[in-house]
Motif scaffolding. Structure first.
Motif, PDB file in Angstrom:
ATOM      1  N   CYS A   1     -17.936   8.518 -30.653  1.00 27.41           N
ATOM      2  CA  CYS A   1     -17.664   9.575 -31.653  1.00 27.41           C
ATOM      3  C   CYS A   1     -18.936  10.003 -32.352  1.00 27.41           C
ATOM      4  CB  CYS A   1     -16.598   9.129 -32.653  1.00 27.41           C
ATOM      5  SG  CYS A   1     -17.233   8.246 -34.078  1.00 27.41           S
ATOM      6  N   GLY A   2     -20.052   9.360 -32.028  1.00 24.15           N
ATOM      7  CA  GLY A   2     -21.339   9.771 -32.568  1.00 24.15           C
ATOM      8  C   GLY A   2     -21.787   8.944 -33.761  1.00 24.15           C
ATOM      9  N   VAL A   3     -20.894   8.126 -34.306  1.00 25.28           N
ATOM     10  CA  VAL A   3     -21.197   7.397 -35.536  1.00 25.28           C
ATOM     11  C   VAL A   3     -20.661   5.973 -35.401  1.00 25.28           C
ATOM     12  CG1 VAL A   3     -20.969   7.383 -38.041  1.00 25.28           C
ATOM     13  CG2 VAL A   3     -20.970   9.568 -36.811  1.00 25.28           C
ATOM     14  N   ALA A   4     -21.532   5.000 -35.672  1.00 25.11           N
ATOM     15  CA  ALA A   4     -21.136   3.592 -35.565  1.00 25.11           C
ATOM     16  C   ALA A   4     -20.604   3.095 -36.914  1.00 25.11           C
ATOM     17  CB  ALA A   4     -22.343   2.777 -35.098  1.00 25.11           C
TER      18      ALA A   4
ATOM     19  N   GLU B   1     -21.523   4.924 -28.218  1.00 26.88           N
ATOM     20  CA  GLU B   1     -21.316   5.466 -29.579  1.00 26.88           C
ATOM     21  C   GLU B   1     -20.510   6.758 -29.491  1.00 26.88           C
ATOM     22  OE1 GLU B   1     -24.815   6.397 -31.904  1.00 26.88           O
ATOM     23  OE2 GLU B   1     -23.891   5.694 -33.746  1.00 26.88           O
TER      24      GLU B   1
ATOM     25  N   SER C   1     -17.917   5.118 -41.272  1.00 26.13           N
ATOM     26  CA  SER C   1     -18.041   5.872 -40.032  1.00 26.13           C
ATOM     27  C   SER C   1     -17.300   7.185 -40.218  1.00 26.13           C
ATOM     28  CB  SER C   1     -17.483   5.084 -38.850  1.00 26.13           C
ATOM     29  OG  SER C   1     -17.845   5.716 -37.637  1.00 26.13           O
ATOM     30  N   SER C   2     -17.463   8.104 -39.277  1.00 23.83           N
ATOM     31  CA  SER C   2     -16.841   9.411 -39.472  1.00 23.83           C
ATOM     32  C   SER C   2     -16.916  10.208 -38.184  1.00 23.83           C
ATOM     33  CB  SER C   2     -17.575  10.192 -40.560  1.00 23.83           C
ATOM     34  OG  SER C   2     -18.875  10.507 -40.129  1.00 23.83           O
TER      35      SER C   2
END
Lengths: 340, 340, 340, 340
Positions: A217-220, A215, A98-99
């Motif tokens: 932060c935009g990234v799972a 979701e 993730s990021s």
């Protein structure tokens, strides 16, 4: 569905991934009722493998969210509905990534919610997946803290070719499905998608070992998946927005901005779905659902935000149970699983 | 909290109801740790009693959402936090009312989402409450259909006097709490509210026998309540937005428009809360919560929309368990319940 | 209006400024048709006087946007309309201040559009006002650049006590007017405000030597003003949202979030206003205004955003000219100006 | 641009119209600096010709907003900017059509702002165009009222192929341009569009004899146009969002939902454009533009809403005058006009 249902196994080569809904030639033609055994690559196209692999450096925009497919479903025409039953969704690796991504996510300014501030720092987290114990291990980047969480695998991106002659990036959720990023898209669930073009052109990707609602932060917890789905066809019945059905719930989705429009779409679709199937008037269905609906968010970070409206089937009048195919597909899935 | 905690019973007369947060003289002064046994009238001030009692005809705007209170909490000052523990919330009647209201609700144009269309028809539903079996019975208006649902009582409106010298209608949710309309506000939960004025000026109202997430039509299963709350004070610790804690979850709320801002507020508050209490960096907390948060909507119909961000305590690092008072208040509540 | 109209001069002492709409005792009672000669302090309460006076340090929240007033207008009752004609708006100083303010403005994250990013740097600009030449001189902070701009004085904040028993901060624009921050509020214009409480309780403040549309950074060219307004009363005619009329235009405003709701409110109000006054059906007025309306933004930074819908009077059917009082007030203003 | 600039006349046959940006083969290849003389059909594909031609009956979705083009511009590559100068935009007919369209427009619920209300009635207005006197005559549908308005011809839809492998409907405005529907797109203006694919693939359509700001009902005074544009290429200079330049103004656009995001995009783009060209710091440009920008809305009805941020060139520091090509194209346009 009969015992002689096709089973198609498909693992795309690096060149076979597709980056859009619409606009791509089919990888295969399948008959309704077919079982698809597929490999899906993670949203980064597998390029983020360590804490040093920053998305802005290793990824090649717009080549994100690689899709496995599209599959041409024989007989599918505009006005029909595709029923996609998720038999199993299993991480293909023992790690996930993730990021943060610059100008992407809910708690940052973005290219649309544009501000003069510098973007948030870019950071990568590598998660350990224990497929035996079905856990995901979070390793904090700035301290020694570790947290073990249950695995709950799902597909972020499931869809068909869009209407209106369009080709949409695999990062976009809309009426054709796409990057809805809802944790409800797990094994045991049937997803209903309205068909917009001949053959429907179904594809999927963007596996998550788990994901919170929104979701943020935009990234799972992004990972490659080995997934099995049954793809069936309901002729002559349109579906305006993607719907889901589990053993317990029927669910509608809406994808739009602002978020209240995504909410409105999903709620209105569920009101009309329930009204039609139950014999309730629209106002009565509006009242009943106002008091029973659960409204978890799916994503509040993508090009459109996605909202889910779900209601327990046992809160609805008898015989209001979706499209009437979920139980059959569920049984077919169990036969498949018992044989594999 | 000690054994000699005050118990104050208060049933307002018709003239004693209050229609705002802020701007009203206190009904009583209480010491921190006091138990309040209160009666709350329904959002219609009890005027909707049959299918013929249309809100636009029988209600007297702006005299809606009558508040029981405000209560002046001794020692409460700006910068403190009020901890309100819900011991019990019990319907005071065997019926409840819901309705559509012209230009109000999520699936209609409103005074803000203004269109040229005529409003939806106005309709009232009277629900039967079975307090023994703890069920709510829905009677469809346009057919014979009935549906029995579990009772799940809650308060839609819980708050303190607002900051910034303001007085807000009891129909408004914002940083001071108010009309948040979240089903999470049920017995067993502690609600944390930042204090903005001396004495905090706590009040509550708007009981719902049950409510779906989003309160789509704008009106829940509205009924009068007999409720018991313990009101405690946490000195020197501010709370920017209302937070809740149950045995299982910690939760933040955000109230704003558009809905994505309500979402952002709640998520950011939870990130910061968890970061502070866990020792995680903000980016690590952002990552952990992205994968674990549940994001049910509260209301998408009021002056501000309310979004909830909640996470299981057992998904968080050890000792990240809220304000450290919930367990004590829970125990006090159990003592109270065993004695009454 | 007759020749013996009252003229009231009022320059508040430091203690007399008011920080809200509603909730304050009147400074004076005036008869309809009275001329008010008032001094208004700038939005910072005069505390930002040099580049080193950072708002977060020198200002005392929530004591911002000091109001001159409120004035009790004799005979004003709910359902009436106050007509406020701006005779003159003249800077009371030869300088003005602007600034960035942490978590405030359109191109930054805010307390509502909440992100994890640090706020933008705080900076103050002192503008020179040349009242003879009627110019504002911009001095860049980070280079030697200077730009001279025409002065175009206006009031950001004009309003009456709100409805619904509320008291609102002077920073809020809503149906009662308030902090609308539209450059259209200049000398020569009549502002119509619906009366919500007895006496209307009119006040004004927040003078700007000039301002762009949207007030993007959240702060205009802020200065104290010596202003003259005529306050008249139109009995028995309600005004749902603040309206303006110049010699050339009629204008409606809407204040809400998201911005499309502010737009909808203003446009719908103008459609209904034109339909009523012109004899056009609502659909015909909708069509005519779709092709003629100008839609400048007022503010996209305040608690509610404000959108203006304006149309040239000569594009409307004859005798669709507002409330029928603008010309009279305009003439009265000219008499006043010729005598002073 | 040299004297031997190509002049290409192109009037598409019925089969040659294109309905998307991206995804279509070029109609012609042109060299930078070429003059295009084109015919554009109206947004209804010419099918609405009388009050009885209801859009829902005579139009064939998604075949709306026919595009003339695309034109492949030789040498255009991603990272370049196309400069499109509008030499003339002249109605090709002496009538135009407008209408309401079910679930489309700002003052109605829509497929995204979804409600349970029935749609507004569908109605068609036929406008008379007097091309000599340059007027548009409005005929009210429900009364005898007529209003004559100045003609102010413009193109609603101007764009290039989008980025991210996408194909977008000609009804969509976004970073590639498309259906921005801004009245600023008139003769004498240069439009700058970032190139996303080789050849840029420029097209235009959707002529309006005039339009208000916001295109409130969703449909302007729609007519076929004979238009002349010069298409030039600026190598190596990217343009993130469509920009415009007139003799007096530089302008940025943003297209997004909610409307405040469209506003933010346009304002941030203008801040950065001005900062880069003037030598002002970003904060100084933010301050200067806050006090000078005009912010008219373009459309608040399309798939994305479009906001314009414009500033007078004479309010900017010297030599902040756009891309440095407008004056040259303006001169070329005058030569063309004097010769034709």
């Amino acid at each position: 569905m009969t015992a002689d249902a096709e089973v198609l196994s498909f693992r795309p080569s690096a060149e076979q991934f597709v980056w859009t809904f619409g606009g791509a030639a089919p990888m295969a033609r399948i008959r309704p009722g077919s079982v698809l055994e597929v490999f899906t690559e993670d949203c980064f196209a597998g390029r983020v493998r360590s804490k040093d692999d920053l998305v802005s450096q290793v990824c090649d925009f717009p080549f994100l969210n690689p899709q496995t497919g599209p599959f041409y479903v024989e007989g599918a025409e505009p006005g029909d509905t595709l029923a996609v039953h998720f038999v199993s969704i299993e991480p293909a690796r023992d790690w996930a990534a993730s990021s943060t991504v610059p100008l992407f996510g809910a708690l940052t300014s973005t290219t649309a919610t544009a501000t003069l501030q510098p973007p948030l720092p870019e950071r990568v987290w590598i998660w350990q997946l224990d497929r035996e114990r079905r856990t995901c291990l979070f390793n904090a980047a700035d301290s020694d803290l570790r947290v073990e969480l249950p695995m709950d695998p799902m597909h972020g991106t499931v869809g068909v070719a869009p209407a209106n002659l369009e080709v949409r990036s695999a990062l976009v959720p809309d009426a054709h499905g796409g990057n809805m990023d809802t944790p409800e898209m797990r094994a045991g669930v049937t997803c209903y998608l309205g068909v917009n073009v001949e053959g429907a052109m179904f594809s999927l990707g963007d596996g998550h070992a788990r994901q919170g609602e929104g979701e943020t932060c935009g990234v799972a917890v992004e990972t490659a998946m080995n997934s099995v789905v049954i793809v069936d066809l309901i002729k002559g019945q349109p579906t305006p927005w993607p719907r889901l059905e589990s053993d317990t719930y029927v669910m509608s989705t809406g994808s739009a901005r602002p978020l209240e429009d995504a909410f409105r779409i999903a709620q209105l679709d569920l009101v009309r779905w329930v009204a039609r199937d139950s014999g309730l008037s629209e106002l009565d269905a509006y009242q009943l659902l106002t008091q029973t609906v659960e409204s978890p968010l799916a994503n509040v970070c993508d090009v459109n935000y996605t909202s889910v409206a779900k209601v327990r089937k046992d809160f609805l009048p008898p015989r209001t149970s979706g499209y009437g195919v979920h139980e059959r597909l569920r049984a077919q899935a169990e036969r498949y699983l018992s044989e594999h």
